[in-house]
Design an enzyme around this catalytic site. Structure first.
Site, mmCIF file in Angstrom:
data_model
loop_
_atom_site.group_PDB
_atom_site.id
_atom_site.type_symbol
_atom_site.label_atom_id
_atom_site.label_comp_id
_atom_site.label_asym_id
_atom_site.label_seq_id
_atom_site.Cartn_x
_atom_site.Cartn_y
_atom_site.Cartn_z
ATOM 1 N N ASP A 78 48.842 -71.582 70.360
ATOM 2 C CA ASP A 78 48.444 -71.817 68.976
ATOM 3 C C ASP A 78 49.293 -71.055 67.718
ATOM 4 O OD1 ASP A 78 47.044 -69.447 69.497
ATOM 5 O OD2 ASP A 78 45.062 -70.245 69.282
ATOM 6 N N GLU A 139 41.935 -72.363 64.233
ATOM 7 C CA GLU A 139 40.968 -71.461 63.606
ATOM 8 C C GLU A 139 39.651 -72.435 63.052
ATOM 9 O OE1 GLU A 139 40.525 -68.606 63.882
ATOM 10 O OE2 GLU A 139 42.229 -67.592 64.256
#
Ligand code: ZN
Ligand code: ZN
Length: 399
Positions: A78, A139
């Site tokens: 990520d 997130e």
């Protein structure tokens, strides 16, 4: 082969660190990370990869096709930062106030790009395909789910037989130590929103109004009681009311009172059950007092579950590559959550933590991931890169 990959990763550790520092200095938040995407594309330039960029997010999907036929493995890194102003004292610190890669995703991106380089150099030996999933919006935005809807799992043609992700930790784990567990690895995190609807009035005449404040207080207490009385301690629920708002002054009864809670669970069954019981409790307590309530759940990420066989494979691979002493069996799941869970709902795989606490700092007291002072050491990069690559190489060789 394993020693070769470690040496090759060490040989490119300088450029991996350079990419990491460049992303760290200019961090981007959420699903739209144009600068980060450009840096990843530059890092992959010249490699024999099929590259597609996301449509509704700035993802990069790269496919490496081995010279020999075989299955497909997915590796995920990520890329997004957090809305935090960095206070860590590092030479490459964030130049953007209010943005910091405080969860270490800059390391994941750089390690995955490094693994793409190492595996590309082994294309002739590779039996099958590797999908490199460079993902924005971990997130809060569920970027993994969006990448799945845009076809990342079908990028190589056949679906991956296994998927792996590494996540660095700035604390708790010593530098270079891997940790994980079979089965539940991370919690599901959902949000409960409650507004108790009463009828405002004069603070001296509560019987002529419908005061929402004591009812909302009772709900908070009852939800905590529910957690301890209705759920098995070995399949636990974590509930925290993080906001509670009502009223304007001491002598006015407000019309309503509202609160928001995060609810963490560790199994799909308990996740469903807590939603049902919490909503029922809110409705019944509120109506028992003659008031109404609006209550609803906003779904967060599901439980992250490591496949038993794939976790055992990842543990074996890590131990062979880096030594037994550098793999720690985690006794409990983490109460955080991860959107790699969406990938693991569809593809068996494993999510491992990698210690990146700087040397000379006690991991037990080091600043945690998401802290403005969190520091992740470059020394974790080469081994993380090698592990990503070795997981794919070996899994395809064994398939
Ligand atoms: Zn995070
Ligand atoms: Zn993270």
């Amino acid at each position: 082969m394993a020693a070769g990959i470690l040496a090759d990763a060490a040989a490119i550790s300088g450029e991996i660190a350079e990419l990491r520092h460049s992303i760290h200095a200019e961090p981007e938040i959420g699903l739209d990370l144009p600068k980060t995407q450009r840096k990843v594309l530059e890092a992959l330039e010249g490699l024999p990869l099929e590259i597609t960029c996301g449509q509704s997010l700035s993802s990069v999907t790269a496919v490496l096709r081995g010279a020999r036929p075989g299955k497909t493995v997915l590796l995920r890194g990520d890329m997004d930062a957090l809305p935090v102003t960095e206070r860590a004292d590092v030479p490459y610190s964030s130049q953007i106030p209010g943005a910091m890669p405080a969860c270490g995703h800059d390391l994941h991106t750089a390690m995955l790009a490094g693994a793409a380089r190492l595996l590309s150099a082994r294309q002739a030996d590779l039996a099958g395909n590797v999908i490199f999933m460079f993902q924005p919006g971990e997130e809060t935005s569920g970027g993994a789910r969006i990448m799945i809807s845009e076809g990342v799992l079908a990028a190589a043609g056949d679906r991956p037989c296994a998927a792996y992700a590494l996540h660095v930790a700035s604390s708790l784990l010593p530098l270079g130590v891997l940790a994980g567990r079979a089965g539940t690895a991370l919690a599901a995190a959902d949000t409960l929103h409650v507004t108790v609807r009463g009828r405002g009035g004069h603070g001296s005449q509560p019987h002529l109004a419908s005061d929402p404040i004591p009812v909302a207080c009772e709900l908070v207490t009852s939800l905590h009681t529910m957690v301890t009385r209705r759920f098995d301690v070995f399949d636990p629920v974590v509930l925290t009311v993080g906001t509670f708002h009502a009223g304007t002054t001491d002598n006015v009864i407000p019309d309503d009172a509202a609160f928001v809670a995060t609810i963490r669970t560790f199994s799909a069954q308990t996740r469903d059950r807590v939603k049902d019981l919490a909503l029922r409790l809110v409705r019944q307590i509120t109506s028992g007092h003659g008031l109404d309530a609006d209550a609803s759940f906003v779904d967060g990420y599901p439980v992250t579950v490591n496949d038993q066989a794939e976790f055992a494979f990842a543990e074996r691979t890590s131990s062979d590559l880096l030594g037994d002493a550098r793999f720690l069996a985690a006794p409990f799941p983490l109460t955080g959550s991860e959107d790699f869970s969406y990938v693991l709902e569809q593809v068996p795989g494993a999510f491992l933590m990698l210690g990146a606490c700087p040397p000379g700092i006690d991991p037990a007291t080091a600043a945690y991931n998401h802290s403005a002072e969190a520091r992740f050491d470059d020394a974790a990069l080469a081994d993380g890169t090698a592990l990503y690559a070795e997981l794919a190489l070996r899994r395809l060789a064994e398939a």
